[in-house]
Write a protein that holds these residues in place. Structure first.
Motif, PDB file in Angstrom:
ATOM      1  N   TYR A 218      78.386  56.778  43.911  1.00 55.84           N
ATOM      2  CA  TYR A 218      78.164  57.899  43.176  1.00 55.84           C
ATOM      3  C   TYR A 218      77.155  57.394  41.965  1.00 55.84           C
ATOM      4  N   ILE A 225      68.545  58.299  41.164  1.00 58.90           N
ATOM      5  CA  ILE A 225      67.805  59.269  41.043  1.00 58.90           C
ATOM      6  C   ILE A 225      66.992  59.635  39.806  1.00 58.90           C
ATOM      7  N   CYS A 229      63.135  59.909  38.453  1.00 62.97           N
ATOM      8  CA  CYS A 229      62.718  60.914  37.462  1.00 62.97           C
ATOM      9  C   CYS A 229      61.963  60.416  36.150  1.00 62.97           C
ATOM     10  N   PHE A 236      53.444  60.886  34.987  1.00 66.90           N
ATOM     11  CA  PHE A 236      52.859  62.267  34.663  1.00 66.90           C
ATOM     12  C   PHE A 236      52.232  62.271  33.374  1.00 66.90           C
ATOM     13  N   VAL A 243      43.585  62.328  31.328  1.00 62.37           N
ATOM     14  CA  VAL A 243      42.814  63.647  31.368  1.00 62.37           C
ATOM     15  C   VAL A 243      42.312  64.017  30.057  1.00 62.37           C
TER      16      VAL A 243
ATOM     17  N   GLU B  30      76.493  66.895  36.774  1.00 64.52           N
ATOM     18  CA  GLU B  30      75.523  65.998  36.671  1.00 64.52           C
ATOM     19  C   GLU B  30      74.508  65.855  38.039  1.00 64.52           C
ATOM     20  N   THR B  31      75.050  66.143  39.052  1.00 60.31           N
ATOM     21  CA  THR B  31      74.143  65.995  40.281  1.00 60.31           C
ATOM     22  C   THR B  31      73.240  67.090  40.450  1.00 60.31           C
ATOM     23  N   LEU B  34      70.294  66.763  37.686  1.00 61.66           N
ATOM     24  CA  LEU B  34      69.587  65.776  38.248  1.00 61.66           C
ATOM     25  C   LEU B  34      68.638  66.398  39.474  1.00 61.66           C
ATOM     26  N   ARG B  37      66.136  68.546  37.735  1.00 61.47           N
ATOM     27  CA  ARG B  37      64.995  67.816  37.190  1.00 61.47           C
ATOM     28  C   ARG B  37      64.205  67.168  38.145  1.00 61.47           C
ATOM     29  N   SER B  38      64.794  66.484  39.160  1.00 60.34           N
ATOM     30  CA  SER B  38      64.016  65.891  40.307  1.00 60.34           C
ATOM     31  C   SER B  38      63.079  66.795  40.811  1.00 60.34           C
ATOM     32  N   ARG B  41      60.246  67.407  38.394  1.00 60.73           N
ATOM     33  CA  ARG B  41      59.243  66.197  38.399  1.00 60.73           C
ATOM     34  C   ARG B  41      58.307  66.514  39.465  1.00 60.73           C
ATOM     35  N   GLU B  44      55.762  69.064  39.131  1.00 64.47           N
ATOM     36  CA  GLU B  44      54.509  68.754  37.925  1.00 64.47           C
ATOM     37  C   GLU B  44      53.716  67.449  38.536  1.00 64.47           C
ATOM     38  N   ALA B  48      50.080  67.731  38.705  1.00 59.82           N
ATOM     39  CA  ALA B  48      49.113  66.719  37.904  1.00 59.82           C
ATOM     40  C   ALA B  48      47.932  66.014  38.736  1.00 59.82           C
ATOM     41  N   HIS B  51      45.582  68.502  39.419  1.00 57.76           N
ATOM     42  CA  HIS B  51      44.506  68.859  38.279  1.00 57.76           C
ATOM     43  C   HIS B  51      43.612  67.622  38.091  1.00 57.76           C
ATOM     44  N   LEU B  52      44.305  66.300  38.361  1.00 62.85           N
ATOM     45  CA  LEU B  52      43.348  64.989  38.166  1.00 62.85           C
ATOM     46  C   LEU B  52      42.322  65.110  39.427  1.00 62.85           C
ATOM     47  N   ARG B  55      39.823  67.563  38.233  1.00 62.75           N
ATOM     48  CA  ARG B  55      38.630  66.977  37.236  1.00 62.75           C
ATOM     49  C   ARG B  55      37.899  65.987  37.387  1.00 62.75           C
ATOM     50  N   THR B  56      38.450  64.946  38.426  1.00 64.79           N
ATOM     51  CA  THR B  56      37.679  63.592  38.619  1.00 64.79           C
ATOM     52  C   THR B  56      36.988  63.577  40.037  1.00 64.79           C
TER      53      THR B  56
END
Lengths: 246, 58
Positions: A218, A225, A229, A236, A243, B30-31, B34, B37-38, B41, B44, B48, B51-52, B55-56
């Protein structure tokens, strides 16, 4: 075949590590869930009662793996923090900071379950015993490491400061491990030893080892993980900065 | 073993079950954190990247 050093430096690149971690996570997460279910079942239903403590000893199947994980994760944290400091590998520092939260959580579980086990067996929730006090110190070291890393904006400086604290804190690990031998404590001595005979019957040892393996798998899955992140967050942030500066 | 025996555990049920529940809640929380969050990300990073690219150019 690649040497360990070549392998380490090859996967010190965040991009390569991200891909590797993505492939490895299911191989740790799925067996962790299965072993956790098996370990809990064996610990609750199959393991016999203890002749002195009755059913109260079943807290052991949570307490001992959590305590071991808290100590071992700190050792690994210090190792990765040192690697990051010496070789300036960003992934090593990310590994160290990712381990800190899981390690703190396991140490916290060990302390709370220790109190839950202490109440029926010692008659008290807490004693300022050498083992419990040094484990509490370990939790403070984890909290200090997390706080230090969060307090410094510059990632390089935060990693160096964290590494220094982690390496100083390693001194606490042998104190925790040998505290029951060095001092007269209320906490019982080690039942499972690296050398010598294990003083525990197989029916109790099996669920304990299964729970320990489950906690290990675990922790590895969760740390991988979290590192992924962090890699994505930094990529990012870096992309966003590029940019803005264009 | 009956359900009552399993829950009460000779008067030690509170200690044992609280320990097991604590482990389940901690690992589960916790799982879950995460996973969220994962996922955030990933969204995002995709945004991103888009967006890049805007722009480019490709």
């Amino acid at each position: 075949m690649k040497s360990p050093a070549a392998f380490f430096f090859a996967y010190a690149s965040p991009t390569k590590f991200d891909a590797l971690a993505g492939r490895l996570i299911p191989w740790f997460a799925v067996p962790a869930a299965a072993l956790l279910a098996i370990g809990l079942y064996l610990g609750l239903f199959v393991a016999p009662d203890d002749f002195q403590q009755g059913d109260a000893y079943r807290v052991l199947f949570v307490h001992v793996p959590a305590a071991w994980m808290g100590m071992l994760l700190y050792l690994l944290l210090a190792f990765y923090a040192a690697l990051g400091w010496i070789f300036h590998t960003r992934v090593s520092s990310m590994m160290a900071s990712s381990m800190s939260i899981t390690g703190a959580m396991f140490t916290c579980i060990a302390l709370v379950t220790g109190a839950l086990w202490g109440r029926p067996t010692w008659g008290t929730w807490w004693v300022w015993d050498s083992r419990t006090t040094s484990t509490l110190l370990l939790l403070f070291l984890y909290i200090g490491f997390i706080a230090l890393q969060s307090a410094i904006d510059d990632a390089g400086r935060a990693n160096r400061a964290g590494a220094l604290l982690a390496l100083i804190g390693v001194v606490n690990l042998p104190i925790i491990y040998f505290s029951v031998e060095w001092w007269n404590t209320l906490h019982q001595g080690a039942t499972i030893r690296f050398s010598g005979e294990t003083r525990m019957p197989g029916e109790m040892l099996t669920p304990l080892l299964i729970m320990t393996a489950a906690c290990w798998l675990y922790a590895i899955a969760v740390v991988l993980i979290r590192v992924r992140c962090e890699i994505r967050e930094r990529v990012f942030d870096h992309a966003a900065q590029r940019v803005v500066t264009r | 073993m009956t359900w009552t025996e399993l829950i009460t555990m000779d008067g030690h049920g509170f200690y044992v079950w609280t320990a097991y529940c604590l482990l389940a809640v901690a690992l589960g929380a916790e799982t879950l954190i995460l996973r969220r969050r994962s996922k955030a990300r990933r969204v995002e990073a995709t945004a991103a990247g888009r967006h890049l690219r805007d722009r480019t150019g490709p």
